[in-house]
Write a protein that holds these residues in place. Structure first.
Motif, PDB file in Angstrom:
ATOM      1  N   UNK A   1       0.880  -1.180  -0.083  1.00 35.75           N
ATOM      2  CA  UNK A   1       0.081   0.031  -0.037  1.00 35.75           C
ATOM      3  C   UNK A   1       1.025   1.119   0.004  1.00 35.75           C
ATOM      4  N   UNK A   2       0.769   2.069  -0.975  1.00 37.69           N
ATOM      5  CA  UNK A   2       1.457   3.246  -1.242  1.00 37.69           C
ATOM      6  C   UNK A   2       1.149   4.443  -0.982  1.00 37.69           C
ATOM      7  N   UNK A   3      -0.262   4.497  -1.110  1.00 35.03           N
ATOM      8  CA  UNK A   3      -0.830   6.116  -0.938  1.00 35.03           C
ATOM      9  C   UNK A   3      -0.857   6.949   0.305  1.00 35.03           C
ATOM     10  N   UNK A   4      -0.827   6.193   1.408  1.00 31.76           N
ATOM     11  CA  UNK A   4      -0.503   6.617   2.673  1.00 31.76           C
ATOM     12  C   UNK A   4       0.544   5.778   3.414  1.00 31.76           C
ATOM     13  N   UNK A   5       1.303   6.758   3.907  1.00 26.72           N
ATOM     14  CA  UNK A   5       2.412   5.865   4.719  1.00 26.72           C
ATOM     15  C   UNK A   5       2.531   6.621   5.996  1.00 26.72           C
ATOM     16  N   UNK A   6       3.065   5.874   6.888  1.00 22.80           N
ATOM     17  CA  UNK A   6       3.122   6.429   8.230  1.00 22.80           C
ATOM     18  C   UNK A   6       4.776   6.808   8.542  1.00 22.80           C
ATOM     19  N   UNK A   7       5.078   8.014   9.509  1.00 21.02           N
ATOM     20  CA  UNK A   7       6.080   8.348   9.679  1.00 21.02           C
ATOM     21  C   UNK A   7       6.934   7.251  10.245  1.00 21.02           C
ATOM     22  N   UNK A   8       6.682   6.293  11.007  1.00 23.50           N
ATOM     23  CA  UNK A   8       7.649   5.299  11.650  1.00 23.50           C
ATOM     24  C   UNK A   8       7.802   4.337  10.447  1.00 23.50           C
ATOM     25  N   UNK A   9       6.875   4.196   9.629  1.00 26.64           N
ATOM     26  CA  UNK A   9       7.506   3.102   8.468  1.00 26.64           C
ATOM     27  C   UNK A   9       8.225   3.805   7.443  1.00 26.64           C
ATOM     28  N   UNK A  10       8.310   5.227   7.308  1.00 28.36           N
ATOM     29  CA  UNK A  10       9.135   5.792   6.547  1.00 28.36           C
ATOM     30  C   UNK A  10      10.785   5.958   7.018  1.00 28.36           C
ATOM     31  N   UNK A  11      10.622   6.044   8.278  1.00 30.54           N
ATOM     32  CA  UNK A  11      11.868   6.269   8.978  1.00 30.54           C
ATOM     33  C   UNK A  11      12.598   4.703   8.691  1.00 30.54           C
ATOM     34  N   UNK A  12      11.782   3.656   8.918  1.00 28.16           N
ATOM     35  CA  UNK A  12      12.235   2.379   9.015  1.00 28.16           C
ATOM     36  C   UNK A  12      12.930   2.010   7.425  1.00 28.16           C
ATOM     37  N   UNK A 193      -5.040   1.878  -6.713  1.00 23.73           N
ATOM     38  CA  UNK A 193      -4.597   2.892  -6.020  1.00 23.73           C
ATOM     39  C   UNK A 193      -5.126   4.287  -6.848  1.00 23.73           C
ATOM     40  N   UNK A 194      -5.250   4.028  -8.091  1.00 23.26           N
ATOM     41  CA  UNK A 194      -5.727   5.247  -9.146  1.00 23.26           C
ATOM     42  C   UNK A 194      -7.066   5.664  -8.541  1.00 23.26           C
ATOM     43  N   UNK A 195      -7.715   4.967  -7.898  1.00 27.79           N
ATOM     44  CA  UNK A 195      -9.291   5.243  -7.694  1.00 27.79           C
ATOM     45  C   UNK A 195      -9.267   6.105  -6.119  1.00 27.79           C
ATOM     46  N   UNK A 196      -8.403   6.026  -5.579  1.00 33.24           N
ATOM     47  CA  UNK A 196      -8.313   7.213  -4.358  1.00 33.24           C
ATOM     48  C   UNK A 196      -8.880   6.508  -3.157  1.00 33.24           C
ATOM     49  N   UNK A 197      -9.997   6.069  -3.101  1.00 30.96           N
ATOM     50  CA  UNK A 197     -10.674   5.671  -1.975  1.00 30.96           C
ATOM     51  C   UNK A 197     -10.716   4.179  -1.632  1.00 30.96           C
ATOM     52  N   UNK A 198     -10.230   3.424  -2.558  1.00 32.03           N
ATOM     53  CA  UNK A 198     -10.376   1.897  -2.087  1.00 32.03           C
ATOM     54  C   UNK A 198      -9.063   1.492  -1.469  1.00 32.03           C
ATOM     55  N   UNK A 199      -8.076   1.695  -1.846  1.00 35.96           N
ATOM     56  CA  UNK A 199      -6.767   1.317  -1.235  1.00 35.96           C
ATOM     57  C   UNK A 199      -6.808   1.445   0.461  1.00 35.96           C
ATOM     58  N   UNK A 200      -7.150   2.805   0.852  1.00 30.52           N
ATOM     59  CA  UNK A 200      -7.234   3.198   2.241  1.00 30.52           C
ATOM     60  C   UNK A 200      -8.097   2.273   2.987  1.00 30.52           C
TER      61      UNK A 200
END
Length: 379
Positions: A1-12, A193-200
């Motif tokens: 899943x790429x559309x929304x990332x957490x700060x923790x995951x980003x740092x890791x 992901x291109x649809x915006x609402x399904x991935x989250x």
């Protein structure tokens, strides 16, 4: 899943992402094109050289001048993703090639790869040169659309089996069906992901939730099955919701905006998914089924490349030769961890040296794959 990332995951994941980023800097001539829309991204700004330009083939010449890894998206109304590029490291320059129709859009820069991003409204006019057509690319788009639909169609029965096991309280059966239920999604994730609402709703991780967002989908159930080792009434309801949300995805695939450049960019996005989520073990952190997702991403990227290859190889034979070799190398590495039943070894059993080998293989493939979109632009 790429559309929304957490700060923790980003740092890791920054260490792995940075390795991949070294191969993503585009040729100077691309970034300096007079027709390119320059995007200067920083930690607190997203500046465009122009906010109105003709439709058709568009180049976004992105320069990350900030201290954080960023992402750049072009959103249509409803946050439908038209094109994107993730993992743009500090100081990095990349060129995004896309076909964009006339209309109103937003460009978003996401420093730290989190949140809704810093947004700029743009207008794409209808007075640009029409996108030229190549019958081979038209055929590639049609074949990829059929492939994406097939993957969605094949996913639903497996997800229904997974949901049925959850609702029956069959813990072990549900665990065995978790990874197989995700394969079609992982192969075509950029389309979803291109649809915006399904991935989250279907693929969010707990630390990637936006404020006020209810946690639903695969990873919510994954935590219950593995970390909590239980199935309750809430999980049974969530299983039904997962099926409903994925059936919504299945119905929408036919309306997805697919172009040769979106296929190429999508293939690159799938490698970014591997780099930032799978290699690090972030994606399936409870079940450790990351290698199954990894394989799905690689298979989907390869499918897009193979459909575009007749044109790409004609324009850049050396690029095609390199991509053939790097896809073969990463497939051979994955095959070492394949099981007789079609599953993969648990990722928590893969040591750091082996994870480093995966990271190196992803890096080696991501660099040439970032050039595929430019190789299929019809001029």
């Amino acid at each position: 899943m790429s559309a929304r990332r957490s700060t923790a995951a980003t740092l890791l994941t920054l260490a792995v992402a940075t390795a991949v980023l070294t191969g993503c800097t585009e040729r100077k001539s691309d970034a300096d094109s007079a027709d390119a829309v320059r995007v200067n991204a920083s930690d607190d700004a997203c500046e465009l050289s122009k906010t109105s330009f003709p439709g058709g083939h568009v180049q976004l010449a992105v320069h990350n001048k900030g201290s954080k890894t960023t992402e750049v998206y072009v959103y249509a109304p409803g946050d439908r993703i038209v094109t994107e590029r993730e993992n743009i490291g500090p100081g990095t320059k990349v060129t995004i090639n896309a076909e964009i129709k006339a209309g109103a859009y937003e460009v978003a820069c996401k420093p730290g790869m989190v949140g809704d991003g810093i947004r700029q409204k743009i207008t794409v006019t209808g007075d640009g040169a029409p996108v030229k057509s190549d019958p081979r690319l038209d055929a590639a788009v049609a074949a990829y659309r059929k492939y994406a639909q097939e993957q969605a169609d094949q996913t639903i029965p497996v997800v229904e089996q997974f949901a049925a096991a959850v609702k029956a309280g069959e813990l072990d059966q549900a665990k065995s069906l978790f990874a197989p239920s995700r394969v079609g999604w992982e192969r075509t994730e950029p389309v979803a992901e291109s649809f915006g609402d399904i991935d989250p709703k279907t693929d969010a991780r707990e630390d990637g939730l936006e404020q006020g967002q209810q946690w639903t989908g695969w990873h919510r159930l994954e935590k219950s099955l593995w970390a909590d080792n239980r199935i309750g009434d809430d999980e049974k309801k969530l299983a039904d919701q997962l099926v409903a949300d994925l059936k919504d995805w299945q119905k929408r695939v036919g309306s997805a905006e697919i172009t040769p450049t979106s296929m190429a960019n999508g293939a690159k996005e799938l490698l970014d998914e591997v780099a930032t989520n799978k290699v690090t073990g972030e994606e399936d952190r409870y079940s450790h089924t990351d290698l199954s997702d990894f394989a799905g991403n690689v298979e989907g990227a390869k499918k897009a490349y193979e459909l575009l290859k007749p044109v790409a190889a004609e324009k850049d034979a050396e690029l095609a030769k390199t991509l053939d070799g790097e896809f073969a190398a990463i497939e051979a590495l994955l095959a070492k961890y394949g099981q007789a039943d079609g599953s993969y070894a648990s990722y928590d059993q893969v040591g750091e040296p082996e994870r480093k080998a995966f990271s190196d293989a992803v890096n080696a493939l991501a660099e040439p794959l970032s050039k595929l979109a430019a190789a299929v632009v019809v001029k």
